[in-house]
Design an enzyme around this catalytic site. Structure first.
Site, PDB file in Angstrom:
ATOM      1  N   LYS A  73       8.028 -18.103  -9.961  1.00  0.00           N
ATOM      2  CA  LYS A  73       7.292 -16.976 -10.555  1.00  0.00           C
ATOM      3  C   LYS A  73       6.074 -17.489 -11.340  1.00  0.00           C
ATOM      4  O   LYS A  73       6.198 -18.439 -12.108  1.00  0.00           O
ATOM      5  CB  LYS A  73       8.238 -16.220 -11.495  1.00  0.00           C
ATOM      6  CG  LYS A  73       7.638 -15.005 -12.114  1.00  0.00           C
ATOM      7  CD  LYS A  73       8.624 -14.316 -13.041  1.00  0.00           C
ATOM      8  CE  LYS A  73       7.896 -13.243 -13.839  1.00  0.00           C
ATOM      9  NZ  LYS A  73       8.703 -12.733 -14.930  1.00  0.00           N
ATOM     10  N   LYS A 124     -13.409   0.889  15.629  1.00  0.00           N
ATOM     11  CA  LYS A 124     -12.142   0.160  15.795  1.00  0.00           C
ATOM     12  C   LYS A 124     -11.648   0.268  17.246  1.00  0.00           C
ATOM     13  O   LYS A 124     -11.069  -0.671  17.783  1.00  0.00           O
ATOM     14  CB  LYS A 124     -11.084   0.679  14.810  1.00  0.00           C
ATOM     15  CG  LYS A 124     -11.370   0.183  13.389  1.00  0.00           C
ATOM     16  CD  LYS A 124     -10.404   0.697  12.336  1.00  0.00           C
ATOM     17  CE  LYS A 124     -10.865   0.172  10.968  1.00  0.00           C
ATOM     18  NZ  LYS A 124     -10.193   0.740   9.835  1.00  0.00           N
ATOM     19  N   ASP A 170      -4.340  -6.377   4.940  1.00  0.00           N
ATOM     20  CA  ASP A 170      -5.401  -7.163   5.566  1.00  0.00           C
ATOM     21  C   ASP A 170      -5.471  -8.578   4.992  1.00  0.00           C
ATOM     22  O   ASP A 170      -6.036  -9.469   5.616  1.00  0.00           O
ATOM     23  CB  ASP A 170      -6.752  -6.464   5.364  1.00  0.00           C
ATOM     24  CG  ASP A 170      -6.839  -5.199   6.209  1.00  0.00           C
ATOM     25  OD1 ASP A 170      -6.365  -5.233   7.355  1.00  0.00           O
ATOM     26  OD2 ASP A 170      -7.352  -4.170   5.712  1.00  0.00           O
ATOM     27  N   LYS A 199     -11.221  -3.356  18.852  1.00  0.00           N
ATOM     28  CA  LYS A 199      -9.836  -3.790  19.052  1.00  0.00           C
ATOM     29  C   LYS A 199      -9.327  -3.447  20.460  1.00  0.00           C
ATOM     30  O   LYS A 199      -8.130  -3.546  20.722  1.00  0.00           O
ATOM     31  CB  LYS A 199      -8.943  -3.183  17.978  1.00  0.00           C
ATOM     32  CG  LYS A 199      -9.403  -3.549  16.541  1.00  0.00           C
ATOM     33  CD  LYS A 199      -8.362  -3.222  15.500  1.00  0.00           C
ATOM     34  CE  LYS A 199      -8.938  -3.406  14.094  1.00  0.00           C
ATOM     35  NZ  LYS A 199      -7.903  -3.616  13.086  1.00  0.00           N
ATOM     36  N   ASN A 246       0.843  -1.200   0.000  1.00  0.00           N
ATOM     37  CA  ASN A 246       0.000   0.000   0.000  1.00  0.00           C
ATOM     38  C   ASN A 246       0.871   1.240   0.000  1.00  0.00           C
ATOM     39  O   ASN A 246       2.096   1.142  -0.050  1.00  0.00           O
ATOM     40  CB  ASN A 246      -0.964  -0.022   1.193  1.00  0.00           C
ATOM     41  CG  ASN A 246      -0.204  -0.085   2.505  1.00  0.00           C
ATOM     42  OD1 ASN A 246       0.547   0.826   2.834  1.00  0.00           O
ATOM     43  ND2 ASN A 246      -0.365  -1.175   3.247  1.00  0.00           N
ATOM     44  N   PHE A 281      -4.521   3.221  14.775  1.00  0.00           N
ATOM     45  CA  PHE A 281      -4.845   4.212  13.750  1.00  0.00           C
ATOM     46  C   PHE A 281      -6.026   3.670  12.959  1.00  0.00           C
ATOM     47  O   PHE A 281      -6.272   2.458  12.947  1.00  0.00           O
ATOM     48  CB  PHE A 281      -3.654   4.434  12.803  1.00  0.00           C
ATOM     49  CG  PHE A 281      -2.735   5.541  13.245  1.00  0.00           C
ATOM     50  CD1 PHE A 281      -1.963   5.409  14.382  1.00  0.00           C
ATOM     51  CD2 PHE A 281      -2.635   6.716  12.506  1.00  0.00           C
ATOM     52  CE1 PHE A 281      -1.112   6.426  14.797  1.00  0.00           C
ATOM     53  CE2 PHE A 281      -1.789   7.745  12.902  1.00  0.00           C
ATOM     54  CZ  PHE A 281      -1.021   7.597  14.051  1.00  0.00           C
TER      55      PHE A 281
HETATM   56  O1  PMT Z   1       3.076   6.079   6.395  1.00  0.00           O
HETATM   57  P1  PMT Z   1       2.543   7.425   5.912  1.00  0.00           P
HETATM   58  O2  PMT Z   1       2.725   7.596   4.428  1.00  0.00           O
HETATM   59  O3  PMT Z   1       3.079   8.570   6.731  1.00  0.00           O
HETATM   60  O4  PMT Z   1       0.954   7.407   6.112  1.00  0.00           O
HETATM   61  C1  PMT Z   1       0.403   7.388   7.399  1.00  0.00           C
HETATM   62  C2  PMT Z   1      -0.800   6.431   7.494  1.00  0.00           C
HETATM   63  C3  PMT Z   1      -1.930   6.959   6.625  1.00  0.00           C
HETATM   64  C4  PMT Z   1      -0.405   5.022   7.042  1.00  0.00           C
HETATM   65  C5  PMT Z   1      -1.204   6.390   9.002  1.00  0.00           C
HETATM   66  O5  PMT Z   1      -1.506   7.671   9.449  1.00  0.00           O
HETATM   67  C6  PMT Z   1      -2.397   5.477   9.237  1.00  0.00           C
HETATM   68  O6  PMT Z   1      -3.547   5.869   9.096  1.00  0.00           O
HETATM   69  N1  PMT Z   1      -2.109   4.208   9.605  1.00  0.00           N
HETATM   70  C7  PMT Z   1      -3.090   3.124   9.728  1.00  0.00           C
HETATM   71  C8  PMT Z   1      -3.255   2.446   8.411  1.00  0.00           C
HETATM   72  C9  PMT Z   1      -4.206   1.282   8.454  1.00  0.00           C
HETATM   73  O7  PMT Z   1      -3.833   0.196   8.083  1.00  0.00           O
HETATM   74  O8  PMT Z   1      -5.374   1.530   8.929  1.00  0.00           O
HETATM   75  P2  PMT Z   1      -6.575   0.430   9.083  1.00  0.00           P
HETATM   76  O9  PMT Z   1      -7.778   1.214   9.370  1.00  0.00           O
HETATM   77  O10 PMT Z   1      -6.586  -0.482   7.899  1.00  0.00           O
HETATM   78  O11 PMT Z   1      -6.133  -0.422  10.349  1.00  0.00           O
HETATM   79  C10 PMT Z   1      -6.580  -0.076  11.651  1.00  0.00           C
HETATM   80  C11 PMT Z   1      -5.508  -0.389  12.668  1.00  0.00           C
HETATM   81  O12 PMT Z   1      -5.319  -1.801  12.723  1.00  0.00           O
HETATM   82  C12 PMT Z   1      -4.147   0.232  12.392  1.00  0.00           C
HETATM   83  O13 PMT Z   1      -3.608   0.671  13.618  1.00  0.00           O
HETATM   84  C13 PMT Z   1      -3.349  -0.933  11.833  1.00  0.00           C
HETATM   85  O14 PMT Z   1      -1.962  -0.817  12.170  1.00  0.00           O
HETATM   86  C14 PMT Z   1      -3.980  -2.132  12.543  1.00  0.00           C
HETATM   87  N2  PMT Z   1      -3.919  -3.388  11.799  1.00  0.00           N
HETATM   88  C15 PMT Z   1      -4.594  -3.537  10.608  1.00  0.00           C
HETATM   89  C16 PMT Z   1      -4.566  -4.767   9.963  1.00  0.00           C
HETATM   90  C17 PMT Z   1      -3.844  -5.830  10.544  1.00  0.00           C
HETATM   91  N3  PMT Z   1      -3.793  -7.004   9.942  1.00  0.00           N
HETATM   92  N4  PMT Z   1      -3.215  -5.660  11.702  1.00  0.00           N
HETATM   93  C18 PMT Z   1      -3.249  -4.474  12.344  1.00  0.00           C
HETATM   94  O15 PMT Z   1      -2.656  -4.307  13.411  1.00  0.00           O
END
Ligand code: PMT
Length: 409
Positions: free
Chosen positions: A292, A340, A282, A344, A213, A326
Site C-alpha cells: 500500500k 472510432k 484507457d 477500430k 469508472n 460503443f
Molecule cells: O454499464 P452501464 O452503466 O449500463 O453504462 C453503459 C455504457 C455507458 C458504459 C455503454 O453504453 C458505453 O457507452 N460503453 C462504452 C464505454 C467506453 O469505454 O467507451 P469509449 O468511447 O471509451 O471506448 C470506445 C470503445 O472501445 C468501446 O467499445 C470500448 O469497449 C472499447 N475499448 C476502449 C478502451 C480499451 N482499452 N479497449 C477497448 O476495447
C-alpha cells in the site's frame, strides 16, 4: 415498442415480498403488470404494495364485489384477465399452489385464472427444502412441465425456516430475464455465438486502491440477455458489477483491461457477433506496487501507461465476425462514433452521450443512443429501457450483416 401485458400471481410464502421486486423488474423491461394475490399471500404482503408499484388494481379474491352488476362482472373477470395478458408468472409458487395447478383445482382467483390461461405460464417455486424435495411436489412439477409450464428453479441458500438448502425464490432479476426470454418468439440468433463485454474494468494503483469508472454493466447485460433470448450462445466477459448474469449465459469475470483483453481474444474466434459495451480503462499502472502506498504531505503524481485497446485489436484480427463497438462521449458524439468506427475497423458503433440532460447512459435503466454503421447510415434510437435498446441494436446488427453479405453496405 408495445408494452407486454403480464399477470403476476403471488402465492402465500415468505418470499411474497420479492414478488414486488419482480413486478418492478418486469416493468423496467417494458411490461405492464397486473397482480393477483392469493388469500395467503395477503398475510405476507399488503395488496397496496403491488397497487402502488404497478399503478393498477390488485385482484385479491374471486367474489369481492358488492353490487349485483359487480358480482356479475367479477364472476367472469378471471377469463378477461386470462385473455388480456400474454404470460402468467407465479412467484412464489408454493407447494400448495403447484399441487392445485397440477390437479386442475379452481377454488380461488389464481387457480381459476391458471386453468383459464392459454398463454405461457412461468412458475417460480419457493418453499422449505424438504417440501421441495418431496416426491409429491416433484411429481406435480413434472406434470406441469409436461403440460408446457416453464419453471425457474429455486436457488440454494439459507431459508426463512433456518435450514440451508434448495428452496429460495430465484433472484427477481433472473426471473424477469427468463420471462422476457419466454416471450421472445424470434430465434434469429439460434446456434450463433455472441461475445459481449460489459461493465467497467478496475486498474489497481496498489493492493487497496484502483482506477475505475461509472459503468454498472446494465447495458452490456441487457445485450447479453436479449441475445440469449433470441437463441444465441452468449459469452459475457464482465468487469466487476452488481448484476445477476442472464440465464443460460456463459459468464467470464475479469477485473482489469488486460484480463478482459485475454478473455476476449480467447473467445473471439468462436463468435459470430462481438459487442464491446464495456467501459475499459484507457490507462493503468504497468508496475503496481506490491505494498500500500503510504500517505505523505507531498503532492502525488501518477504515471499511467495506456491499456491495450481491445476493440482496435479485434478490428485488426477480425475475419467475418460482425464487430460492434460503443463510444461513450460527452460531446461531438456522432463524429466521434464515426471516427472510432473507422479507426477500430468496426461494422457498427453505438454512440452513447453520457452527459445526457436526462442522466441516461451510465448506471441508469434507460438509454438513448445513435447507431453509426460501416455503410454510412446514422440512426437515432429514442429513449427506451436498456433492454429495448439492446433488442434494437441486435435487430440493426442482423440487418447490417445481411446487407454486408449482399454487398450493399
Ligand atoms: O454499464 P452501464 O452503466 O449500463 O453504462 C453503459 C455504457 C455507458 C458504459 C455503454 O453504453 C458505453 O457507452 N460503453 C462504452 C464505454 C467506453 O469505454 O467507451 P469509449 O468511447 O471509451 O471506448 C470506445 C470503445 O472501445 C468501446 O467499445 C470500448 O469497449 C472499447 N475499448 C476502449 C478502451 C480499451 N482499452 N479497449 C477497448 O476495447
Amino acid at each position: 415498442m408495445e408494452p407486454v401485458p403480464i399477470v403476476l400471481g403471488v402465492g402465500g410464502g415468505i418470499a411474497a415480498y420479492k414478488a414486488a421486486e419482480l413486478a418492478r423488474a418486469l416493468m423496467e423491461r417494458g411490461c405492464t403488470v397486473e397482480t393477483v394475490m392469493t388469500a395467503a399471500a395477503q398475510e405476507f404482503v399488503q395488496p397496496l404494495t403491488f397497487a402502488a408499484l404497478t399503478g393498477r388494481k390488485v385482484i385479491t379474491s374471486m367474489f369481492g364485489a358488492r353490487t349485483a352488476d359487480e358480482v356479475l362482472a367479477s364472476s367472469v373477470e378471471h377469463i378477461a384477465v386470462a385473455q388480456r395478458n400474454r404470460l402468467l408468472v407465479v412467484a412464489p409458487a408454493t407447494a400448495h399452489l403447484l399441487a392445485q395447478f397440477a390437479h386442475g383445482l379452481a377454488g380461488d382467483f389464481l387457480t381459476t385464472l391458471h386453468l383459464a390461461f392459454q398463454g405461457r405460464v412461468v412458475l417460480c417455486p419457493a418453499m422449505n427444502t424438504a417440501m421441495w424435495d418431496h416426491p409429491a411436489t416433484q411429481e406435480n412439477l413434472a406434470t406441469l412441465r409436461r403440460r408446457g409450464a416453464l419453471v425457474v428453479e429455486p436457488e440454494a441458500g439459507e431459508l426463512a425456516c433456518g435450514t440451508v438448502g434448495v428452496g429460495r425464490l430465484a433472484d427477481p432479476e433472473r426471473i424477469a430475464a427468463f420471462v422476457l426470454s419466454a416471450l421472445e418468439t424470434r430465434r434469429d440468433l439460434e446456434g450463433e455465438t455472441v461475445l459481449v463485454t460489459a461493465g467497467p474494468t478496475r486498474e489497481p494503483l496498489d493492493p487497496v486502491r484502483f482506477i475505475s469508472n461509472r459503468s454498472s454493466g446494465k447495458m452490456g447485460y441487457a445485450i447479453a440477455e436479449a441475445a440469449a433470448a433470441r437463441g444465441a450462445n452468449v459469452i459475457l466477459v464482465s468487469g466487476p458489477v452488481n448484476l445477476t448474469p442472464p440465464e443460460g449465459v456463459k459468464l467470464v469475470q475479469v477485473q482489469t483491461a488486460i484480463e478482459m483483453y485475454d478473455a476476449v481474444m480467447e473467445h473471439m474466434d468462436s463468435a459470430a457477433i462481438i459487442v464491446k459495451t464495456a467501459a475499459v480503462a484507457d490507462y493503468h499502472i504497468a508496475d503496481v506496487p506490491a505494498q500500500k502506498v503510504k500517505k505523505t504531505a507531498m503532492r502525488l503524481s501518477l504515471e499511467l501507461d495506456p491499456t491495450p485497446d481491445i476493440l482496435a485489436e479485434l478490428g485488426r484480427r477480425k475475419k467475418d465476425q460482425l464487430l460492434i463497438g460503443f463510444a461513450a462521449e460527452t460531446e461531438n458524439m456522432v463524429a466521434e462514433a464515426r471516427r472510432k468506427l473507422k479507426s477500430k475497423n468496426c461494422d457498427m458503433v453505438v454512440g452513447n452521450l453520457v452527459s445526457h440532460p436526462d442522466g441516461v447512459g451510465f448506471e441508469s435503466d434507460d438509454n438513448e443512443v445513435v447507431l453509426v454503421t460501416r455503410g454510412g447510415e446514422t440512426l437515432a434510437l429514442p429513449l427506451a429501457s436498456k433492454r429495448e435498446i439492446a433488442g434494437q441494436i441486435l435487430d440493426h446488427a442482423l440487418k447490417l450483416r445481411l446487407a454486408l453479405h449482399a454487398g450493399k453496405a
